[in-house]
Design an enzyme around this catalytic site. Structure first.
Site, PDB file in Angstrom:
ATOM      1  N   GLU A 305      42.629   6.073 -28.084  1.00 24.08           N
ATOM      2  CA  GLU A 305      41.645   5.237 -27.363  1.00 24.08           C
ATOM      3  C   GLU A 305      40.340   5.169 -28.152  1.00 24.08           C
ATOM      4  OE1 GLU A 305      43.097   3.592 -25.214  1.00 24.08           O
ATOM      5  OE2 GLU A 305      44.806   4.938 -24.901  1.00 24.08           O
ATOM      6  N   HIS A 308      40.587   2.694 -30.989  1.00 23.32           N
ATOM      7  CA  HIS A 308      40.520   1.297 -30.550  1.00 23.32           C
ATOM      8  C   HIS A 308      39.106   0.723 -30.651  1.00 23.32           C
ATOM      9  CE1 HIS A 308      44.404  -0.087 -29.240  1.00 23.32           C
ATOM     10  NE2 HIS A 308      44.562   0.778 -28.253  1.00 23.32           N
TER      11      HIS A 308
HETATM   12  N1  TRP Z   1      45.441  -0.581 -24.186  1.00 20.28           N
HETATM   13  C1  TRP Z   1      45.985   0.578 -23.541  1.00 20.28           C
HETATM   14  C2  TRP Z   1      46.357   1.513 -24.679  1.00 20.28           C
HETATM   15  O1  TRP Z   1      47.266   1.319 -25.394  1.00 20.28           O
HETATM   16  C3  TRP Z   1      47.199   0.287 -22.714  1.00 20.28           C
HETATM   17  C4  TRP Z   1      46.988   0.119 -21.258  1.00 20.28           C
HETATM   18  C5  TRP Z   1      46.302   0.935 -20.458  1.00 20.28           C
HETATM   19  C6  TRP Z   1      47.542  -0.872 -20.411  1.00 20.28           C
HETATM   20  N2  TRP Z   1      46.401   0.490 -19.161  1.00 20.28           N
HETATM   21  C7  TRP Z   1      47.152  -0.594 -19.116  1.00 20.28           C
HETATM   22  C8  TRP Z   1      48.349  -1.964 -20.618  1.00 20.28           C
HETATM   23  C9  TRP Z   1      47.546  -1.377 -18.040  1.00 20.28           C
HETATM   24  C10 TRP Z   1      48.734  -2.761 -19.543  1.00 20.28           C
HETATM   25  C11 TRP Z   1      48.338  -2.465 -18.269  1.00 20.28           C
HETATM   26  O2  TRP Z   1      45.695   2.425 -24.977  1.00 20.28           O
HETATM   27 ZN    ZN Z   2      46.371   1.265 -27.404  1.00 20.16          ZN
END
Ligand code: TRP
Ligand code: ZN
Length: 877
Positions: A305, A308
């Site tokens: 995270e 990201h």
């Molecule tokens: N972007 C998040 C990750 O990969 C993924 C994610 C978290 C997500 N909560 C979600 C995707 C709810 C779809 C729905 O770290």
């Molecule tokens: Zn991710």
């Protein structure tokens, strides 16, 4: 069934947004009954759109109630806007204007856990992928990036902590005595990265000084009873921040970075700008309540995270078809980070083992899709192993093709070129290509072609000429919607061993090397090595240099040689797995045709010398000892006979256990750690080997092992050892297993994350009345259908319950389908993920296959969410 079924959207239909939102000002009046959201959107027509009269179409949700909408202060009368299919449509707009929208939502009734919802006593949000539209009407797409200012109004007594993205810029009181907090995030972002949290939370504070000398305030928030379990995550966060500076030159940008743990969460965690929200299972850790695996997961998810912030937030996705742009790259980054923090070989084996088990199964099933899908019905269904794990393998192959230095040049160029933009996978590859000068045109097929390539290798040795030829063929099986496939650009790392297990210094393309990367670009190619002094045993696909299925006819002796002597640690593991797979395949045959099981196991000899070699990393020894899993053997099988696979595994395990009983007892003793618990690579390695030894030892008739298990369970000072002993007791039918399970629950009933482990283990235990046990768990006071972790524990545990889930009468499948039907309405994302085991029906043996298919058909007859509809309907094609 519904009159009209949900329809797909296509990548080829992508159009730029007709409007842009330069600034987004949100006000949340939080209340237990209803929450009022007011938005002020500073909008203008997108100059790139070209049309001057396109209507404004804002995304909303059936759970959002519109109170009023105004343009530049003029309240629109009902005839000047339309509400159609959850969209707010305004036909006549100026070129630039401020749109004000007031909506009413009920977070306390939001069981989907998308948008704004309640988890225990707090408010929190989850907006990726399309959750923001459940908060207010918006252009809810990642290529609309806006600067957000968020005002939160709430009762300070109940919600002393009120958080959103960016920096807190104001705090005041309303006339009614409520508290008002204003947050401002200077970085433009898509709505999916928006977050809000409010609650009575405890905080742990820390500080990180960036490479350029800026101080960043770090804060982790949890409910007060959990704040003693965040130290490990905080340290992991600081390690991640340092690593991203050193490895990628990426420094954190805001002055504050916050993480909040919530109990009810659909996924692992979410990278909202400056305010990550975590499933508490991926954040909280303490020696007494958390296993080694979970410690490592916390570290990896915190890193993921955090990473990201650059790969996802500063540079984001143009559209959701490009999801792997951020996820594949970020998984690659978190895998490299964990490899650097611990053992790179162990990490690689774990990641590849997971990929080959779960992603390969996905790639061979009805939901197979390219890493960059070309269509979807519901994007939430595409947060898949293909997008994440295979996506990471693609980035890893680029890294292999470019080498460390050029890869870094490529990533620097990517971040520099696209900072602040929403881009595509093609843009990522273009940066890598431009920075390195290496042509990646053909390589890009990896993004658009689904399915796992099968790479077949044949070799010839010409002793007189000292030449060695490797002929390599590739073929990718058809997948839904892609009947024919093209050759891919596949890097295959190869080493050659002589019969004593030493590396041969051969010549390849005029250079001497013991390790070369062959570039396969055609359906069939022959590669020539010269000055090869003796007939080699090839070590193929070292470090798993490409996500393919490798076929080469190794003899058992060759596999034993690679297993004991290859300089590539990954391939030592891989050789052992292949040898075990070969033996298990014979045993599975025997079991499914009702013959008595018998094997002349050669694996035993290999494992004997493995256990005797004290120079090896205990973690690698444990991994090599682990037999191919039920799931992996199911993936390999043409037709799955679950009970035959289980029987074969059990038989081989007992065979090995009996042959090496004393070694296992000794290995167990040798790896007992007497010092305080540390989640260090070294100690984790020893505990994993100890546990593996105990697990084999438990299959023998040695009467000392029962006492050892009971002793470890009772006296362990950490969860790894305690839960390890309990699992072995349960799965080896230890006489005290039932009482140990009860004692475990009594000891930990106030620690929900530990209770989840208890739920999972209980649901997976082999019992004649397995289904009744599982139904009992779902009625247990600790169970809660609103909490995805609990649902996944019980139903996931039941999925591992080979005899219970695959019962001949279909009762296991029926039970799962019943749960999916209930959850379909309450939490579509969760329901859809629970369908995965049912999507494998075609590969099951016929008696089971028909039963499973019938359950899918029963689900399809219901009024379904888009999520469940897409998975079930595609599975039945
Ligand atoms: N972007 C998040 C990750 O990969 C993924 C994610 C978290 C997500 N909560 C979600 C995707 C709810 C779809 C729905 O770290
Ligand atoms: Zn991710």
């Amino acid at each position: 069934m519904k009159e009209s079924q949900p329809s797909a959207i296509y990548l080829k239909d992508y159009k730029v947004p007709p409007f842009l939102i330069d600034k987004t000002e949100l006000t949340f009046d939080l209340d237990e009954a209803t929450t009022v959201v007011t938005s002020r959107l500073h909008m203008r027509r997108n100059p790139l759109d070209g049309k001057s009269n396109a209507p404004l179409i804002l995304d909303g949700g059936e759970d959002v109630k519109l109170i009023g909408v105004a343009m530049d202060g003029y309240a629109l009368p009902p005839e000047e806007y339309q509400l159609v299919d959850d969209k707010l449509i305004i036909t006549a707009t100026a070129d630039s204007f401020i749109l004000t929208c007031e909506t009413l939502i009920e977070p306390q009734n939001n069981t989907r856990l998308e948008g704004l919802y309640r988890s225990s006593s707090m408010f929190c949000t989850q907006c990726e992928a399309e959750g923001f539209r459940h908060i207010t009407y918006y252009l809810d797409r990642p290529d609309v990036m806006s600067v957000f200012t968020t005002t939160i109004i709430a009762d300070e007594a109940r919600y002393p902590v009120m958080l959103s993205n960016g920096n807190e810029i104001e705090r005041a009181k309303t006339d009614e005595g409520k508290t008002v907090v204003v947050w401002h995030d200077p970085f433009p972002k898509p709505a999916y990265l928006f977050a809000l949290v409010a609650g009575d939370l405890a905080v742990k504070n820390d500080l990180f000084t960036t490479q350029s000398g800026r101080d960043v305030k770090l804060q982790i928030f949890t409910e007060s009873h959990n704040i003693d379990k965040v130290d490990y995550a905080m340290e992991a966060l600081k390690r991640s921040m340092r690593w991203d500076e050193e490895k990628y030159g990426r420094e954190y940008d805001l002055d504050i970075f916050m993480i909040v743990a919530v109990d009810d969460f659909n996924m692992g965690a979410m990278e909202n700008k400056g305010l990550n929200v975590f499933n508490s299972s991926c954040l909280l850790a303490s020696p007494k309540t958390t296993t080694d695996d979970a410690f490592l997961r916390v570290e990896a998810v915190v890193a993921h995270e955090y990473f990201h912030n650059w790969s996802g937030n500063r540079v984001t996705c143009r559209d959701w078809f490009q999801l792997s742009l951020k996820e594949g790259f970020t998984v690659f980054r978190d895998q490299s980070f964990s490899a650097d923090m611990h053992s790179a070989t162990v990490k690689r084996v774990e990641d590849v083992s997971f990929l080959k088990t779960a992603q390969f199964a996905e790639d061979a099933g009805p939901m197979a899709h390219p890493v960059r899908p070309s269509s979807f019905i519901e994007i939430s269904n595409f947060y898949t192993l293909t997008v994440y794990e295979k996506g990471s393998e693609i980035v890893r192959m680029i890294h292999t093709l470019l080498g460390e230095e050029l890869f870094r040049k490529g990533s620097d160029l990517y971040f520099e070129r696209h900072d602040g933009q929403a881009v595509t996978c093609d843009d990522f590859v273009a940066a890598m290509q431009d920075a390195s000068g290496i042509d990646l045109t053909l390589f890009k097929r990896w993004y658009s072609q689904a399915g796992t390539p099968i790479v077949t290798v044949e070799d010839t040795y010409l002793p007189e000429e000292q030449r060695y030829l490797l002929t390599i063929k590739q073929e990718t099986p058809a997948t839904p919607g892609q009947p024919t496939k093209l050759p891919l650009h596949i890097p295959i790392r190869v080493g050659l061993l002589n019969e004593q297990g030493q590396e041969i210094q051969a010549q390849y393309q005029g250079e001497h090397s013991t390790d070369v990367t062959l570039l396969l670009t055609e359906a069939e190619q022959t590669f020539e090595f010269t000055q090869v002094s003796s007939k080699p045993v090839p070590s193929l696909l070292r470090s798993f240099s490409a996500p393919v299925k490798l076929r080469y006819n190794y003899t058992a002796d060759q596999l034993l040689l690679l297993m004991s002597a290859d300089s590539d640690g990954f391939n030592r593991w891989s050789a052992a797995q292949q040898l075990a797979v070969n033996e298990l395949t014979q045993l599975i045959e025997q079991a499914s045709s009702g013959q008595p099981l018998a094997i002349e196991s050669q694996l035993v000899a290999g494992l004997r010398s493995l256990l005797a070699d004290e120079s090896l990393d205990p973690a690698m020894v444990a991994l090599i000892l682990a037999l191919p899993s039920q799931a992996y053997l199911s993936e390999l099988a043409e037709t799955i006979d679950p009970l035959a696979i289980r029987k074969a595994r059990q038989f081989l395990k007992v065979t090995i256990a009996n042959a090496l009983s004393e070694q296992f007892a000794q290995t167990y003793q040798n790896n007992i750690i007497t010092s305080d618990y540390q989640p260090s690579a070294q100690d984790i390695a020893r505990r994993s080997l100890k546990s593996m030894a105990l697990s084999y030892w438990s299959e023998t008739s040695d009467d000392k092992v029962k006492a050892a298990i009971a002793e470890q369970f009772a006296n362990a000072d950490n969860m790894t050892d305690q839960f390890g002993a309990l699992s072995i007791a349960v799965h080896s039918a230890h006489p005290d297993a039932a009482s140990m399970l009860n004692a475990f629950y009594e000891q930990w009933k106030n620690e929900p994350l530990v209770v989840n482990k208890w739920l999972m283990l209980s649901a997976s235990q082999d019992a004649d009345d397995a289904l009744a046990v599982v139904e009992g768990l779902m009625a247990h006071p600790s169970f809660d259908l609103k909490n995805p972790n609990k649902v996944r524990s019980v139903l996931g545990g039941f999925g591992q319950n080979v005899a219970g889930f695959h019962k001949e009468d279909g009762s296991g499948y029926r039970f799962l389908a019943d749960q999916i039907i209930v959850l379909n309405k309450r939490n579509p994302q969760l329901a859809s993920r629970l369908c995965t085991p049912l999507t494998r029906w075609k590969k099951l043996k016929p008696e089971l296959s028909v039963k499973m298919k019938a359950e899918l058909e029963r689900i399809l007859a219901e009024d379904l969410s888009k999520d469940v509809y897409e998975v079930v309907s595609k599975s039945l094609v």
